[in-house]
Write a protein that holds these residues in place. Structure first.
Motif, PDB file in Angstrom:
ATOM      1  N   THR A 114       3.982   3.328   7.400  1.00 28.33           N
ATOM      2  CA  THR A 114       3.104   3.162   6.245  1.00 28.33           C
ATOM      3  C   THR A 114       3.701   4.003   5.113  1.00 28.33           C
ATOM      4  N   ILE A 115       3.834   3.415   3.940  1.00 29.01           N
ATOM      5  CA  ILE A 115       4.525   4.080   2.833  1.00 29.01           C
ATOM      6  C   ILE A 115       3.772   5.337   2.417  1.00 29.01           C
ATOM      7  N   ASN A 116       4.508   6.438   2.303  1.00 24.49           N
ATOM      8  CA  ASN A 116       3.908   7.709   1.897  1.00 24.49           C
ATOM      9  C   ASN A 116       4.804   8.390   0.867  1.00 24.49           C
ATOM     10  N   LYS A 117       4.188   8.826  -0.226  1.00 20.99           N
ATOM     11  CA  LYS A 117       4.912   9.571  -1.252  1.00 20.99           C
ATOM     12  C   LYS A 117       4.202  10.908  -1.421  1.00 20.99           C
ATOM     13  N   ASN A 118       4.861  11.953  -0.968  1.00 22.34           N
ATOM     14  CA  ASN A 118       4.250  13.274  -0.874  1.00 22.34           C
ATOM     15  C   ASN A 118       4.842  14.204  -1.932  1.00 22.34           C
ATOM     16  N   ALA A 119       4.028  14.586  -2.911  1.00 25.74           N
ATOM     17  CA  ALA A 119       4.464  15.504  -3.963  1.00 25.74           C
ATOM     18  C   ALA A 119       4.144  16.936  -3.558  1.00 25.74           C
ATOM     19  N   ILE A 120       5.153  17.797  -3.589  1.00 22.37           N
ATOM     20  CA  ILE A 120       4.982  19.207  -3.250  1.00 22.37           C
ATOM     21  C   ILE A 120       4.733  19.969  -4.555  1.00 22.37           C
ATOM     22  N   LYS A 164      20.543  34.431  -1.457  1.00 22.50           N
ATOM     23  CA  LYS A 164      21.860  33.928  -1.072  1.00 22.50           C
ATOM     24  C   LYS A 164      22.013  32.417  -1.263  1.00 22.50           C
ATOM     25  N   THR A 165      20.912  31.695  -1.153  1.00 16.94           N
ATOM     26  CA  THR A 165      20.953  30.228  -1.294  1.00 16.94           C
ATOM     27  C   THR A 165      19.841  29.790  -2.249  1.00 16.94           C
ATOM     28  N   PRO A 166      19.997  28.599  -2.851  1.00 15.76           N
ATOM     29  CA  PRO A 166      18.952  28.106  -3.773  1.00 15.76           C
ATOM     30  C   PRO A 166      17.746  27.561  -3.022  1.00 15.76           C
ATOM     31  N   THR A 167      17.135  28.413  -2.190  1.00 18.51           N
ATOM     32  CA  THR A 167      16.018  27.993  -1.359  1.00 18.51           C
ATOM     33  C   THR A 167      14.737  28.665  -1.844  1.00 18.51           C
ATOM     34  N   LEU A 168      13.739  27.854  -2.167  1.00 21.90           N
ATOM     35  CA  LEU A 168      12.448  28.378  -2.588  1.00 21.90           C
ATOM     36  C   LEU A 168      11.562  28.588  -1.363  1.00 21.90           C
ATOM     37  N   SER A 169      10.768  29.614  -1.418  1.00 21.84           N
ATOM     38  CA  SER A 169       9.816  29.882  -0.339  1.00 21.84           C
ATOM     39  C   SER A 169       8.405  29.736  -0.898  1.00 21.84           C
ATOM     40  N   THR A 216       0.850  -1.192   0.000  1.00 22.21           N
ATOM     41  CA  THR A 216       0.000   0.000   0.000  1.00 22.21           C
ATOM     42  C   THR A 216       0.885   1.241   0.000  1.00 22.21           C
ATOM     43  N   ILE A 217       0.527   2.188  -0.845  1.00 21.90           N
ATOM     44  CA  ILE A 217       1.220   3.472  -0.878  1.00 21.90           C
ATOM     45  C   ILE A 217       0.175   4.570  -0.680  1.00 21.90           C
ATOM     46  N   VAL A 218       0.409   5.441   0.259  1.00 23.66           N
ATOM     47  CA  VAL A 218      -0.445   6.613   0.395  1.00 23.66           C
ATOM     48  C   VAL A 218       0.203   7.735  -0.413  1.00 23.66           C
ATOM     49  N   ASP A 219      -0.460   8.120  -1.491  1.00 18.95           N
ATOM     50  CA  ASP A 219       0.026   9.213  -2.334  1.00 18.95           C
ATOM     51  C   ASP A 219      -0.562  10.522  -1.819  1.00 18.95           C
ATOM     52  N   SER A 220       0.310  11.463  -1.550  1.00 19.75           N
ATOM     53  CA  SER A 220      -0.132  12.755  -1.019  1.00 19.75           C
ATOM     54  C   SER A 220       0.218  13.872  -1.989  1.00 19.75           C
ATOM     55  N   LEU A 221      -0.612  14.886  -1.989  1.00 19.59           N
ATOM     56  CA  LEU A 221      -0.390  16.068  -2.811  1.00 19.59           C
ATOM     57  C   LEU A 221      -0.443  17.277  -1.885  1.00 19.59           C
ATOM     58  N   THR A 222       0.692  17.880  -1.641  1.00 16.21           N
ATOM     59  CA  THR A 222       0.760  19.079  -0.818  1.00 16.21           C
ATOM     60  C   THR A 222       0.771  20.295  -1.740  1.00 16.21           C
ATOM     61  N   VAL A 223      -0.285  21.072  -1.682  1.00 17.17           N
ATOM     62  CA  VAL A 223      -0.461  22.200  -2.597  1.00 17.17           C
ATOM     63  C   VAL A 223       0.077  23.468  -1.951  1.00 17.17           C
ATOM     64  N   THR A 224       0.918  24.198  -2.693  1.00 13.57           N
ATOM     65  CA  THR A 224       1.500  25.449  -2.201  1.00 13.57           C
ATOM     66  C   THR A 224       1.431  26.518  -3.291  1.00 13.57           C
ATOM     67  N   SER A 225       1.771  27.725  -2.945  1.00 10.02           N
ATOM     68  CA  SER A 225       1.920  28.803  -3.929  1.00 10.02           C
ATOM     69  C   SER A 225       3.266  29.465  -3.698  1.00 10.02           C
ATOM     70  N   MET A 226       3.888  29.911  -4.776  1.00 12.81           N
ATOM     71  CA  MET A 226       5.219  30.511  -4.692  1.00 12.81           C
ATOM     72  C   MET A 226       5.182  31.870  -3.996  1.00 12.81           C
ATOM     73  N   ILE A 227       6.150  32.055  -3.084  1.00  8.76           N
ATOM     74  CA  ILE A 227       6.343  33.359  -2.468  1.00  8.76           C
ATOM     75  C   ILE A 227       7.576  34.028  -3.063  1.00  8.76           C
ATOM     76  N   GLY A 228       8.652  33.246  -3.164  1.00 10.12           N
ATOM     77  CA  GLY A 228       9.885  33.799  -3.711  1.00 10.12           C
ATOM     78  C   GLY A 228      11.035  32.853  -3.465  1.00 10.12           C
ATOM     79  N   ALA A 229      12.256  33.361  -3.627  1.00  7.69           N
ATOM     80  CA  ALA A 229      13.452  32.560  -3.422  1.00  7.69           C
ATOM     81  C   ALA A 229      14.497  33.393  -2.722  1.00  7.69           C
ATOM     82  N   SER A 230      15.334  32.699  -1.982  1.00  8.24           N
ATOM     83  CA  SER A 230      16.407  33.386  -1.274  1.00  8.24           C
ATOM     84  C   SER A 230      17.433  33.925  -2.266  1.00  8.24           C
TER      85      SER A 230
END
Length: 513
Positions: free
Chosen positions: A286-292, A218-223, A202-216
């Motif tokens: 429990t197996i979880n695959k979470n797509a951001i 100084k570092t390759p970090t997305l917000s 069994t795999i629990v497929d998850s979809l985490t929905v976000t909206s872009m704020i911006g990026a750092s």
């Protein structure tokens, strides 16, 4: 049907030999031979020239099993290729050649003239052409080469933009196998009540929905801003749900952790009416695959899992479940997340009672696994990548590849999934029964192809068990896969959905809107 008007022109070589008689003839017989995968202007010019040399033109068509010059070929099955040629006024007779070369048909029909394209004599005769020339001249015939002209390529045309021939190929298959749309509809009813035991991860497929704020800066970090999360039961769980939606009586054996997602699985499966046999392993999650997701794009996927093989104790519990659950079919849905491994597969396979229909699907796109671990099963449904992985073969074209896998797997039926190109089924042949046949995809508007293979597996399993008919099972499986492709998300496919798709193609086959 319109095709019936031309059927009388399609003959065997023996029938043509009796009909046309032996040379010398007052009215000359001309013969051509080729694949004619797509009849293009170059073919038409060649056939018109050939017909001008005699009173009757016979065209030999290479049978599907001997077409090996390009991948996913032939694009058009031999019965339909023969009918395409028979519909041409310039062609008098067509014969599908079951041999690897036309030599046997040449010696049987004994045409006065055997016509080849001019390209076959450039730079000297190819050894195969020389053999054909020797065969023709052995009884006093003559080989003629068409004048130089533009050379068209069926392969180039197909690869540039393959035409949609799903309806024509389906009709050719049903007619050739003496099946009908009524048989497909009847099978949808016949599958109801089949008892199936699904065993798998069994795999629990998850979809985490976000909206872009911006990026750092100084570092390759997305917000991103969190907007919500949706969870779905996937893996072997969705296979079980497809089977239940189709009308089967389903038992589902799986391994879950001791966590909140395990409770989510229990509740979701329970609402589906499936008999859940959940074995708890407190040492793994429990197996979880979470797509951001951000702005409709999948940015990142976070997997929470433990791919260690299950313990012997848990394997024995699954074995008892298989032995003690009275069913018509067992489906091993292998995602290589612990249940199926080198030690457990022989144990689990041996637990299946002899009279039970055995099915395996091993989805190993990013993990180590092999569909050949399930040798001797009644049905296996790998995709092309899994087939190539199992054989260690990245070069062989599809049809010979599938034949080799079928032989090594020692299964009764193999449905090779080819993605947007449809599927190809391999089975035991003999007599008039072909050993393989292909189907194009029936999806009209692909929204989300994820899960289409699970739908195919479910409907093909039930139809093959209920009817014993590889053709009906393959078509129903392909129809269910198409329905799933046209839905956003991995949603269980119902018989009403499949029936609607069947009726759509039935209308198209009858040239109705």
């Amino acid at each position: 049907m319109i095709e019936n008007k031309y059927k009388h022109k399609v003959k065997t070589a023996a029938e043509l030999a009796e009909l046309l008689g032996d040379p010398p003839r007052r009215r000359k017989i001309v013969m051509c031979h080729g694949t004619f995968d797509l009849v293009h202007p170059g073919h038409i010019r060649h056939l018109i020239y050939a017909r001008s040399k005699g009173a009757k033109l016979v065209v030999g068509v290479t049978a599907d099993e001997h077409v090996k010059k390009a991948d996913h070929r032939p694009f058009v099955p031999d019965g339909l290729r023969a009918m395409n040629l028979a519909a041409l006024e310039t062609v008098d007779f067509v014969t599908i050649d079951p041999n690897a070369t036309p030599i046997e048909n040449i010696l049987t029909i004994k045409p006065d003239y055997f016509v080849k394209g001019y390209e076959y004599q450039r730079g000297g005769l190819h050894p195969r052409t020389a053999e054909e020339k020797d065969a023709v001249e052995s009884y006093g015939g003559e080989v003629i080469f068409t004048p130089g002209d533009i050379v068209y390529s069926s392969s180039a045309i197909i690869e540039t933009g393959p035409p949609d021939l799903a309806v024509e190929k389906l009709m050719n298959l049903l007619e050739g196998e003496k099946r009908s749309f009524a048989d497909l509809k009847a099978a949808l009813q016949a599958v109801k009540g089949v008892k199936v035991h699904v065993v798998g991860d069994t795999i629990v497929d998850s979809l985490t929905v976000t909206s872009m704020i911006g990026a750092s800066g100084k570092t390759p970090t997305l917000s991103v801003r969190y907007e919500g999360r949706r969870d779905y039961v996937g893996g072997a769980g969705i296979v079980a749900k497809h089977l239940e939606a189709a009308g089967a009586d389903v038992t589902f054996t799986t391994v879950l952790g001791k966590d909140d997602l395990a409770e989510f699985v229990r509740e979701d499966i329970g609402r589906s009416g499936i008999h859940l046999n959940a074995i708890v392993d407190e040492t793994r999650p429990t197996i979880n695959k979470n797509a951001i997701v951000a702005g409709g794009y999948r940015m990142l996927k976070i997997d929470t899992l433990d791919n260690r093989g299950i313990s012997e104790q848990i394997a024995k519990k699954i074995v008892r479940g298989i032995k003690n659950t009275a069913v018509d079919a067992v489906v091993f849905s292998d995602f290589r997340h612990g249940i199926f491994n080198g030690e457990s597969i022989p144990m689990l396979s041996a637990a299946i009672p002899d009279a039970v229909f055995k099915v395996a699907d091993s989805q190993v796109a990013s993990r180590w696994g092999n569909i050949l671990d399930f040798r001797g099963f009644d049905l296996i449904t790998p995709n092309e990548k899994e087939a190539r992985f199992s054989l260690g073969d990245q070069d062989t074209v599809i049809r010979p590849l599938g034949t080799r896998l079928y032989e090594e797997a020692r299964c009764k039926v193999l449905i090779l999934k080819l993605g947007s190109r449809g599927s190809m089924t391999f089975r035991e042949g003999g007599g008039e029964l072909r050993t393989f046949f292909g189907l194009d995809s029936f999806a009209d508007h692909v929204v989300d192809a994820v899960g289409s293979g699970d739908a195919l597996l479910a409907y093909a399993t039930l139809a093959l068990k209920a009817t014993g008919d590889e053709v009906v099972a393959s078509v129903l499986g392909a129809m269910a896969a198409a329905v799933e492709c046209e839905i956003d998300g991995n949603i269980p496919v119902t018989p009403d959905m499949v029936l609607k798709k069947i009726e759509t193609y039935e209308r198209r086959a009858g040239f109705q809107e």
